[in-house]
Design a protein around this motif. Structure first.
Motif, PDB file in Angstrom:
ATOM      1  N   VAL A   9       0.760  -1.088   0.049  1.00 43.91           N
ATOM      2  CA  VAL A   9      -0.114  -0.106  -0.077  1.00 43.91           C
ATOM      3  C   VAL A   9       0.902   1.068  -0.109  1.00 43.91           C
ATOM      4  O   VAL A   9       0.505   2.150  -0.809  1.00 43.91           O
ATOM      5  N   VAL A  10       1.881   1.330   0.875  1.00 44.08           N
ATOM      6  CA  VAL A  10       2.739   2.463   0.933  1.00 44.08           C
ATOM      7  C   VAL A  10       3.229   2.844  -0.519  1.00 44.08           C
ATOM      8  O   VAL A  10       3.622   3.999  -0.661  1.00 44.08           O
ATOM      9  N   PHE A  11       3.645   1.987  -1.194  1.00 43.24           N
ATOM     10  CA  PHE A  11       4.565   1.955  -2.511  1.00 43.24           C
ATOM     11  C   PHE A  11       3.424   2.205  -3.659  1.00 43.24           C
ATOM     12  O   PHE A  11       3.851   3.069  -4.457  1.00 43.24           O
ATOM     13  N   SER A  12       2.492   1.325  -3.779  1.00 44.63           N
ATOM     14  CA  SER A  12       1.429   1.340  -4.835  1.00 44.63           C
ATOM     15  C   SER A  12       0.630   2.780  -4.842  1.00 44.63           C
ATOM     16  O   SER A  12       0.659   2.966  -6.008  1.00 44.63           O
ATOM     17  N   VAL A  13       0.073   3.066  -3.831  1.00 45.59           N
ATOM     18  CA  VAL A  13      -0.678   4.093  -3.956  1.00 45.59           C
ATOM     19  C   VAL A  13      -0.307   5.470  -4.262  1.00 45.59           C
ATOM     20  O   VAL A  13      -0.818   6.134  -5.193  1.00 45.59           O
ATOM     21  N   PRO A  14       0.932   5.710  -3.683  1.00 45.18           N
ATOM     22  CA  PRO A  14       1.723   6.932  -4.148  1.00 45.18           C
ATOM     23  C   PRO A  14       1.922   7.146  -5.576  1.00 45.18           C
ATOM     24  O   PRO A  14       1.829   8.023  -6.360  1.00 45.18           O
ATOM     25  N   LEU A  15       2.572   5.900  -5.915  1.00 48.25           N
ATOM     26  CA  LEU A  15       2.891   5.944  -7.564  1.00 48.25           C
ATOM     27  C   LEU A  15       1.948   5.812  -8.358  1.00 48.25           C
ATOM     28  O   LEU A  15       2.210   6.320  -9.603  1.00 48.25           O
TER      29      LEU A  15
END
Length: 307
Positions: free
Chosen positions: A90-96
């Protein structure tokens, strides 16, 4: 005559009911209310009750109090690993995904003859991205003999990585798939960009502001309500991710891609521990609700509302 009169009276009464203030609205939303109660509210209430039981579907549930929650927090070491994997995703996929959606929206905000075509093409992955067929295709693309390694070799890059077989790369294949599905957020960003007054850009240009300054001083602040809306939606979708892990990697290697929803499904239906699975589900509801609450409480520090 009496029967016809009674029918006319019934019709008249029904018409009068429809014209009663507020009644017609409730009649029209009645199908939604029935569906909401039958397929969402009632199952949620039942699952909350089952979370305090030992239940394997085939036998009657047995009340065990907080035993499922105790096992989940203090005895199941795999639970915290799965939760950590999901948080990492979640931490990487959502912002990207949001960054990619915003960049593409900025490119497509100007109307041209092919704007509609490009918007449809970029939105298409959001429609088919969670399907089993796309998951299988993605699995083949990142196989050792897949198209990704073939492209790298064609570019004279000596590489034959087992993308799905390594703990440090497997999770990123799923993150890339999530980022590829940016279409829905892109359309919402496009709508938000079109609501920004052109006069602000004209005034800034007259004052000598360049493109980067206009973006950070006008576009980004005016777009923060849209960013906030997309962030909430994508945060929830990130925690609900299931197909990617279940089809592409099955949680391998070494549970490095085992998402929370997949582990919850395994406990509920593979290991016949539905009570434990319900407890996991309600913990996830708490986590998502807590994160959403924090975002709403902190929005006044970074979200700009013109009103």
């Amino acid at each position: 005559m009496s029967s016809k009169t009674s029918v006319l009276r019934k019709k008249k009464t029904f018409v009068q009911i429809l014209h009663t203030p507020g009644v017609a609205g409730y009649i029209f939303i009645l199908p939604f209310i029935i569906g909401f109660v039958a397929f969402l509210a009632l199952p949620m209430i039942l699952s909350f009750g089952f979370s305090f039981t030992r239940y394997n579907i085939l036998e009657s549930p047995v009340f065990v109090g907080l035993e499922n929650y105790k096992t989940m927090f203090f005895e199941d070491a795999k639970f915290w690993k799965v939760f950590g994997v999901t948080m990492y995703y979640v931490v990487f996929s959502v912002p990207l995904r949001l960054i990619m959606a915003l960049l593409v929206a900025l490119l497509l905000v100007r109307s041209t003859k092919l704007s509609g075509f490009y918007r449809a093409v970029y939105y298409l992955p959001s429609i088919i991205g969670s399907s089993v067929a796309v998951a299988i295709l993605w699995k083949r693309m990142f196989a050792s003999d897949g198209v990704i390694n073939a492209l790298l070799q064609a570019m004279k890059i000596p590489c034959e990585i087992a993308w799905l077989g390594r703990t440090d790369t497997a999770i990123w294949t799923l993150i890339i798939l999530a980022v590829w599905q940016f279409g829905s957020s892109m359309l919402i960003f496009l709508s938000g960009l079109k609501q920004i007054p052109v006069s602000l850009y004209e005034a800034a240009t007259v004052d000598g502001a360049n493109g980067i300054q206009r973006f950070f001083k006008i576009t980004l602040p005016m777009l923060t309500p849209t960013i906030f809306f997309n962030l909430i939606n994508q945060l929830i979708n990130g925690f609900m991710a299931f197909t990617q892990s279940y089809i592409i990697t099955q949680g391998k290697p070494r549970d490095s891609t085992l998402f929370y929803t997949v582990y919850m499904y395994q406990n509920s239906f593979t290991y016949s521990k539905l009570g434990y699975g319900c407890a996991m589900a309600w913990f996830m509801v708490f986590v998502v609700g807590f994160l959403t609450f924090i975002l709403f409480k902190t929005q006044n520090k970074w979200v700009y509302y013109e009103s």
